[in-house]
Design an enzyme around this catalytic site. Structure first.
Site, short mmCIF file in Angstrom:
data_model
loop_
_atom_site.label_atom_id
_atom_site.label_comp_id
_atom_site.label_asym_id
_atom_site.label_seq_id
_atom_site.Cartn_x
_atom_site.Cartn_y
_atom_site.Cartn_z
N GLU A 189 -13.93 17.05 22.10
CA GLU A 189 -13.74 15.98 21.12
C GLU A 189 -12.31 16.02 20.62
O GLU A 189 -11.92 16.92 19.89
CB GLU A 189 -14.72 16.14 19.95
CG GLU A 189 -14.52 15.09 18.87
CD GLU A 189 -15.33 15.36 17.60
OE1 GLU A 189 -16.42 15.98 17.68
OE2 GLU A 189 -14.88 14.94 16.54
N ARG A 197 -6.73 12.58 14.48
CA ARG A 197 -6.11 13.09 13.25
C ARG A 197 -4.65 13.44 13.45
O ARG A 197 -4.04 14.08 12.61
CB ARG A 197 -6.85 14.35 12.77
CG ARG A 197 -8.22 14.04 12.29
CD ARG A 197 -8.89 15.27 11.73
NE ARG A 197 -10.29 15.18 12.02
CZ ARG A 197 -11.17 16.13 11.76
NH1 ARG A 197 -10.77 17.26 11.21
NH2 ARG A 197 -12.43 15.96 12.07
N THR A 206 -13.36 11.55 14.96
CA THR A 206 -12.80 10.98 13.72
C THR A 206 -12.59 9.47 13.87
O THR A 206 -11.61 8.91 13.38
CB THR A 206 -11.48 11.68 13.30
OG1 THR A 206 -11.60 13.10 13.53
CG2 THR A 206 -11.20 11.49 11.82
N LYS A 231 -24.29 13.36 14.57
CA LYS A 231 -23.53 14.52 14.11
C LYS A 231 -23.93 14.77 12.66
O LYS A 231 -23.87 13.85 11.85
CB LYS A 231 -22.04 14.18 14.23
CG LYS A 231 -21.09 15.00 13.39
CD LYS A 231 -19.65 14.69 13.79
CE LYS A 231 -18.66 15.14 12.74
NZ LYS A 231 -17.40 15.59 13.34
C1 3PG Z 1 -15.24 17.84 12.21
O1 3PG Z 1 -14.62 16.81 12.15
O2 3PG Z 1 -16.26 17.95 12.87
C2 3PG Z 1 -14.84 18.99 11.36
O3 3PG Z 1 -13.61 18.82 10.78
C3 3PG Z 1 -14.91 20.29 12.05
O4 3PG Z 1 -15.17 21.18 11.06
P1 3PG Z 1 -14.65 22.67 11.11
O5 3PG Z 1 -13.16 22.60 11.09
O6 3PG Z 1 -15.24 23.29 9.86
O7 3PG Z 1 -15.19 23.30 12.35
#
Ligand code: 3PG
Length: 205
Positions: A40, A44, A68, A128
């Site tokens: 994924e 960002r 995102t 998710k």
């Molecule tokens: C996401 O977008 O899934 C999270 O930012 C991932 O979370 P983590 O950095 O706590 O693994």
């Protein structure tokens, strides 16, 4: 492939932020070498779309998706760059419908039973759970399984090597996601062997 099948590709889905485009292909290779298949790439960073394009071309074993996603338009740009699935931190009917029209697997982000039901109404029964640890973690997932046993989740947000197993043991969890497989310092230092090892350990969970 549908979204449920996407979750069955590997037990972990790295959530990746590409800061330096020159690391994109090597990072993807390192993860794939460790047994990870779905990647994924989150929107960002400015490099995200170019990273999706480069990895899709250079690492055909990887299943590259976009994360995102906050608008239908972003989803479309990412698909044009080569993304083969989409992930969003939240659920909007607009994005879910756009994803359905393209036919790619799409995971909307949910944090409550209401959101899970709204997303399921739009045809998304693979979702998710985000941010997983903060909204209740495994206790929430166990509670959701009673009334919503047909919905499967990829929890992300606060998952790591120490707690991933407790999520994967649940009947409504098919894979977990997170950034712990791609520590910023290891990526910046191009420690590809270390990242392959993290991926290998995670895939053995
Ligand atoms: C996401 O977008 O899934 C999270 O930012 C991932 O979370 P983590 O950095 O706590 O693994």
């Amino acid at each position: 492939m549908n979204a449920r099948e996407l979750l069955e590709q590997s037990p972990v889905m790295p959530v990746i932020v590409i800061q330096d485009i020159d690391t994109a292909v090597d990072l993807a290779r390192a993860l794939v070498d460790g047994g990870v298949r779905s990647l994924e790439i989150t929107l960002r960073s400015d490099a995200a779309l170019e990273a999706i394009r480069l990895i899709s071309q250079a690492v055909p074993e990887a299943l590259v998706g976009v994360g995102t996603v906050r608008s239908a338009r972003q989803l479309e740009s990412a698909i044009n760059a080569g993304a083969r699935f989409g992930v969003s931190p939240g659920f909007t009917p607009d994005i879910a419908r756009a994803a359905r029209q393209t036919g790619i697997p799409f995971l909307p982000g949910v944090a409550t039973a209401t959101e899970a039901m709204l997303a399921a109404d739009e045809g998304c029964t693979a979702q998710k759970l985000f941010p997983a640890q903060a909204v209740g973690g495994t206790a929430l997932l166990k509670a959701l399984y009673g009334p919503l046993p047909d919905i499967v989740f990829c929890p992300t947000g606060g998952i790591n090597a120490a707690n991933a197993r407790s999520y994967l043991d649940l009947p409504n969890v098919k894979c977990v996601g997170g950034s712990w497989l791609t520590p910023e310092a290891a990526v910046a230092g191009r420690q590809w062997g270390a990242i392959t090892e993290l991926a290998r350990q995670a895939c053995a969970l």
